[in-house]
Design a protein around this motif. Structure first.
Motif, mmCIF file in Angstrom:
data_model
loop_
_atom_site.group_PDB
_atom_site.id
_atom_site.type_symbol
_atom_site.label_atom_id
_atom_site.label_comp_id
_atom_site.label_asym_id
_atom_site.label_seq_id
_atom_site.Cartn_x
_atom_site.Cartn_y
_atom_site.Cartn_z
ATOM 1 N N THR A 50 -28.712 22.332 -26.631
ATOM 2 C CA THR A 50 -27.725 21.798 -27.555
ATOM 3 C C THR A 50 -26.689 22.868 -27.857
ATOM 4 O OG1 THR A 50 -29.356 20.315 -28.536
ATOM 5 C CG2 THR A 50 -27.374 20.733 -29.818
ATOM 6 N N TYR A 51 -25.427 22.466 -27.840
ATOM 7 C CA TYR A 51 -24.295 23.363 -28.086
ATOM 8 C C TYR A 51 -23.473 22.814 -29.248
ATOM 9 C CZ TYR A 51 -25.797 24.571 -23.404
ATOM 10 O OH TYR A 51 -26.564 24.915 -22.327
ATOM 11 N N GLY A 52 -22.763 23.702 -29.922
ATOM 12 C CA GLY A 52 -21.964 23.292 -31.071
ATOM 13 C C GLY A 52 -20.643 24.025 -31.139
ATOM 14 N N ASP A 53 -20.046 24.031 -32.313
ATOM 15 C CA ASP A 53 -18.730 24.646 -32.497
ATOM 16 C C ASP A 53 -18.699 26.126 -32.100
ATOM 17 O OD1 ASP A 53 -17.751 22.234 -33.344
ATOM 18 O OD2 ASP A 53 -17.726 22.752 -35.475
ATOM 19 N N GLY A 54 -19.817 26.815 -32.264
ATOM 20 C CA GLY A 54 -19.887 28.228 -31.888
ATOM 21 C C GLY A 54 -19.801 28.459 -30.390
ATOM 22 N N ASP A 55 -19.918 27.409 -29.612
ATOM 23 C CA ASP A 55 -19.856 27.508 -28.153
ATOM 24 C C ASP A 55 -18.504 27.092 -27.592
ATOM 25 O OD1 ASP A 55 -22.721 28.228 -27.632
ATOM 26 O OD2 ASP A 55 -23.011 26.319 -28.678
ATOM 27 N N TYR A 66 -16.033 23.751 -23.972
ATOM 28 C CA TYR A 66 -17.295 24.363 -24.384
ATOM 29 C C TYR A 66 -17.801 25.298 -23.292
ATOM 30 C CZ TYR A 66 -17.913 20.941 -28.151
ATOM 31 O OH TYR A 66 -17.767 20.188 -29.289
ATOM 32 N N LYS A 67 -18.457 26.377 -23.710
ATOM 33 C CA LYS A 67 -19.184 27.254 -22.792
ATOM 34 C C LYS A 67 -20.664 26.916 -22.980
ATOM 35 C CE LYS A 67 -20.065 32.147 -21.812
ATOM 36 N NZ LYS A 67 -19.743 33.518 -22.274
ATOM 37 N N CYS A 68 -21.215 26.216 -22.022
ATOM 38 C CA CYS A 68 -22.609 25.775 -22.072
ATOM 39 C C CYS A 68 -23.432 26.715 -21.201
ATOM 40 C CB CYS A 68 -22.718 24.334 -21.587
ATOM 41 S SG CYS A 68 -21.689 23.173 -22.513
ATOM 42 N N THR A 69 -24.240 27.536 -21.825
ATOM 43 C CA THR A 69 -24.972 28.570 -21.104
ATOM 44 C C THR A 69 -26.421 28.171 -20.882
ATOM 45 O OG1 THR A 69 -23.546 30.255 -22.081
ATOM 46 C CG2 THR A 69 -25.618 31.010 -21.120
#
Length: 125
Positions: A50-55, A66-69
């Motif tokens: 899960t990714y959010g605003d920090g990503d 988004y940067k999804c790592t």
């Protein structure tokens, strides 16, 4: 979209969405399985991130990126069947954008992200 990587490596995936689909605080989930199923618990998911605003890498008037790592721990324990001579693990996945009760799935329709994970030589720390 096709993503390839070695098991246990770090892989950065960029996901650009239309600005109209974005609102502050929403989440983006990436999930990958060996195949689609009817399990509402998603117990068969081998990767669930899960990714959010920090990503968010970039945001402008038309898009949000988004940067999804995927980190080493996300794939390090995945078993790759080397006996069949394929030497790879093929998964299908999707990104899901959630904002309250609103849900959007990418890619849309009958399309999925193809994730191919290859074996590595050095395993573990």
């Amino acid at each position: 979209m096709k993503i390839t990587m070695k098991r246990g490596d770090t892989r950065h995936i960029t996901l650009a969405i239309d600005k109209a689909l974005y609102s502050a605080g929403q989440t983006v989930t990436f999930m990958a399985k060996k195949g689609y199923d009817n399990d509402p618990t998603n117990a068969n998911a081998l990767i669930n991130k899960t990714y959010g605003d920090g990503d968010i890498l970039e945001q402008n008037d038309t898009k949000v990126v988004y940067k999804c790592t995927l980190f080493p721990s996300d794939t390090a324990i995945l078993e790759i069947d080397l006996k069949k001579g394929k030497g790879e693990l093929k998964l299908i996945g999707e990104f899901e954008i959630r904002d309250g009760d609103q849900v959007r799935t990418l890619p849309s329709g009958k399309n999925f992200v193809e994730l191919v994970i290859y074996p590595d030589i050095k395993m573990g720390a």
